[in-house]
Design a protein around this motif. Structure first.
Motif, short mmCIF file in Angstrom:
data_model
loop_
_atom_site.label_atom_id
_atom_site.label_comp_id
_atom_site.label_asym_id
_atom_site.label_seq_id
_atom_site.Cartn_x
_atom_site.Cartn_y
_atom_site.Cartn_z
N CYS A 15 0.86 -1.27 0.13
CA CYS A 15 -0.10 0.02 -0.02
C CYS A 15 0.93 1.27 0.16
O CYS A 15 1.52 1.42 0.81
CB CYS A 15 -0.80 -0.11 1.39
SG CYS A 15 -1.99 1.48 1.39
N GLU A 56 -4.86 7.00 1.77
CA GLU A 56 -6.14 6.72 2.30
C GLU A 56 -6.76 5.40 2.29
O GLU A 56 -7.74 4.89 2.82
CB GLU A 56 -7.04 7.52 1.06
CG GLU A 56 -6.97 6.96 -0.23
CD GLU A 56 -5.98 7.67 -0.99
OE1 GLU A 56 -5.88 7.77 -2.34
OE2 GLU A 56 -5.26 8.38 -0.48
N GLU A 57 -5.89 4.65 1.81
CA GLU A 57 -6.25 2.99 1.98
C GLU A 57 -5.42 2.34 2.98
O GLU A 57 -5.70 1.02 3.38
CB GLU A 57 -5.80 2.28 0.36
CG GLU A 57 -6.38 2.99 -0.81
CD GLU A 57 -5.97 2.38 -2.07
OE1 GLU A 57 -4.93 1.50 -1.93
OE2 GLU A 57 -6.07 2.73 -3.12
N HIS A 73 -6.93 -0.47 6.56
CA HIS A 73 -8.21 -0.97 6.22
C HIS A 73 -8.52 -2.46 7.16
O HIS A 73 -7.90 -3.35 6.58
CB HIS A 73 -8.56 -1.14 4.83
CG HIS A 73 -9.32 0.08 4.19
ND1 HIS A 73 -10.52 0.49 4.70
CD2 HIS A 73 -8.85 1.21 3.39
CE1 HIS A 73 -10.94 1.41 3.93
NE2 HIS A 73 -9.89 1.94 3.38
N LEU A 105 -6.54 7.97 10.22
CA LEU A 105 -6.89 6.65 9.34
C LEU A 105 -7.10 5.35 10.09
O LEU A 105 -7.70 4.61 9.74
CB LEU A 105 -5.54 6.48 8.52
CG LEU A 105 -5.05 7.54 7.16
CD1 LEU A 105 -4.04 7.08 6.87
CD2 LEU A 105 -5.96 7.23 6.30
N LYS A 124 -10.72 6.05 11.24
CA LYS A 124 -11.63 5.55 10.19
C LYS A 124 -11.32 4.32 9.67
O LYS A 124 -12.68 3.55 9.33
CB LYS A 124 -11.10 6.61 8.85
CG LYS A 124 -11.79 6.56 7.67
CD LYS A 124 -11.39 7.42 6.51
CE LYS A 124 -12.22 7.19 5.37
NZ LYS A 124 -11.76 8.17 4.21
N ASN A 125 -10.24 3.42 9.55
CA ASN A 125 -10.44 2.12 8.83
C ASN A 125 -9.98 1.14 9.59
O ASN A 125 -10.37 -0.10 9.23
CB ASN A 125 -9.45 2.37 7.80
CG ASN A 125 -9.52 3.57 6.67
OD1 ASN A 125 -10.49 3.71 6.33
ND2 ASN A 125 -8.37 4.07 6.10
#
Length: 522
Positions: A198, A202-203, A206, A242, A245-246
């Motif tokens: 990665c 933003e990714e 996760h 992040l 969020k993930n």
């Protein structure tokens, strides 16, 4: 053979009535088969819309019944809703339903409860099959390279736990990430399900169950200590957002490395407050260095030394406490079984070495980090993770950087290395330890630096001023605590005091220009 599919909202009374009729027909008619599908009320409408679009049907109520054309293939033949199914049963089979409205409602609620239970069971089974998602930041680093084989060996998370490793770093490191990925796959480890790369922020993180924060890259020139400290805040803020969020709700976040470890941990707690309890700083690297220095002096292996405590700033101003330290399997006139131990301080007769050489050598290692290389960083992170997952050895003291709640007189709200134990998937501060008091002067000295680091990083303080004591801490009784930095050294200018700190932040091809022949390069 007549095969029907009955689908409906889990809490629909008419689905319940159609289900009862379908079960009766299947039980009494040898050529009648029924397949039932329930959907949660929250997703029913969207599911029905997609189904009708796929098959070009027109239907907007629950339930929906169609016939599968087993003998001809192709899409099913829409029968309709509850009324159409009831008419079909009466016309073809001479059967009708006599379920009361009250019973319909009761069965509908039972169906909803059963549906929810099945979904929860499905999720739990999925958790057993899905791998543990492990994310590593700054994954092009040497520490990550050494860490991957340990994580995939089964020693950290257990031999039955499959893991998926996600390597996260900047775009310009992609070539090295690909090399790490290929080598990891070449290990052919039964615990490793996949390795992914990665490079898009933003990714990141996760579904992360475990996040390992390694030392970040420094892409621009660092002119001062304050600039170096402030450079940590933006990245920690990005990582924190992040993670919030993930990441998985119960993700474990572990901060390792050799640069501002306590500070980065504190900043992550600030920017990812939901996970604050699950963010820790690794202190086993410094602990291992202290054990190795003692072992060389006592001519034993470092693994024979236990319960060395690291207090304070893991990658800066800290104290190595030997009051609880023990030596096992020490060859002397007194010998005992494997569990027999002796206090370290009772075997160190050369107090001049303890007060001077031991202290100075650890201070040098802590300040520069040059010998805190990839292998030591990887091992200390992996061991801490192993303890977190499976518990630390019974009765053994582990040093760990955690958020202070006022234990041992440490100021609240700072990340401070202190003695803990791991059990039941969490850590517990060993507040019941005896003879672990730290002098107020030493405590103020360590806490002051940590507080100032945070203030500088957040832009609330312009200049970092190391704490200056009125008396030399070397005059303290060595039996109390052992400092790793002397006061007269602290009184030097900040730029001189932290010159070595910036050395390892430079690109490797520039380091050789400023290191003396006697110093080692990672």
């Amino acid at each position: 053979m007549a095969k029907f599919v009955l689908a409906g909202r889990a809490d629909c009374p008419y689905y319940a009535k159609a289900e009862l009729l379908a079960d009766y027909l299947q039980k009494n008619l040898p050529d009648f088969r029924i397949h039932k599908i329930t959907q949660h009320p929250d997703i029913w409408e969207e599911w029905l819309k997609d189904l009708c679009k796929k098959n070009r049907w027109s239907h907007n109520k629950s339930p929906i019944i169609w016939r599968e054309l087993l003998d001809r293939g192709g899409k099913g033949l829409l029968l309709g809703g509850y009324n159409e199914f009831l008419e079909h049963a009466q016309l073809y089979y001479g059967v009708t339903s006599s379920m009361t409205t009250e019973l319909m409602k009761r069965v509908a609620q039972e169906n909803l409860g059963t549906h929810i239970e099945k979904e929860l069971e499905k999720e739990s089974l999925k958790g057993l099959v899905n791998p543990l998602q492990v994310w590593i930041t700054s994954a092009s680093s040497l520490a990550c390279y050494h860490l991957i084989p340990i994580l995939t060996s089964g020693e950290v998370f257990g031999p039955q736990m499959e893991i998926s490793i996600n390597l996260f770093d900047n775009k310009h490191t992609e070539e090295k990430l690909i090399s790490h990925k290929q080598e990891a796959e070449d290990l052919a480890s039964p615990c490793l399900q996949s390795v992914s790369i990665c490079t898009q922020a933003e990714e990141a993180f996760h579904g992360a169950h475990v996040i390992i924060i390694l030392d970040d890259h420094v892409d621009k020139e660092i002119n001062s200590l304050e600039d170096c400290i402030r450079s940590r805040a933006p990245l920690c803020q990005l990582y924190g957002s992040l993670i919030e969020k993930n990441a998985h709700n119960f993700a474990k976040i572990i901060v390792g490395g050799k640069t501002f470890v306590n500070l980065k941990t504190a900043l992550l707690m600030k920017y990812a407050p939901t996970f604050a309890r699950n963010i820790i700083a690794v202190a086993l690297g410094v602990e291992g260095q202290a054990k190795a220095a003692l072992a060389r002096k006592l001519k034993i292996t470092p693994s024979c030394i236990k319960d060395v405590i690291i207090w304070g700033n893991i990658s800066g101003n800290n104290y190595v406490d030997l009051r609880k330290a023990k030596v096992y399997r020490y060859e002397s006139a007194i010998w005992g079984p494997p569990h027999y131990s002796r206090p370290v301080l009772s075997l160190l007769f050369d107090r001049e070495w303890v007060n001077r050489e031991f202290v100075v050598s650890l201070k040098t290692l802590t300040a520069t980090g040059r010998q805190f290389g990839g292998m030591l960083a990887a091992h200390s992170i992996a061991t801490t993770l192993k303890y977190w997952c499976h518990g630390s050895p019974p009765g053994e003291i582990v040093s760990l950087g955690v958020l202070s709640e006022g234990q041992f007189g440490i100021p609240k709200g700072i990340v401070f290395s202190m003695p803990v134990k791991f059990e039941n998937g969490t850590w517990v501060v060993l507040t019941d330890l005896k003879n672990t008091e730290i002098s107020q002067q030493a405590m103020t000295r360590m806490a002051n630096d940590l507080i100032q680091e945070q203030l500088v990083a957040l832009g609330e303080l312009a200049n970092f001023q190391p704490y200056q004591s009125e008396t030399d801490l070397n005059q303290e009784d060595v039996k109390t605590t052992l400092p790793t930095k002397n006061d007269h050294q602290e009184r030097r200018k900040v730029s001189d005091d932290y010159k070595d700190l910036f050395t390892h932040l430079m690109p490797d091809d520039e380091k050789d220009l400023i290191l003396s022949d006697g110093e080692s390069v990672e």
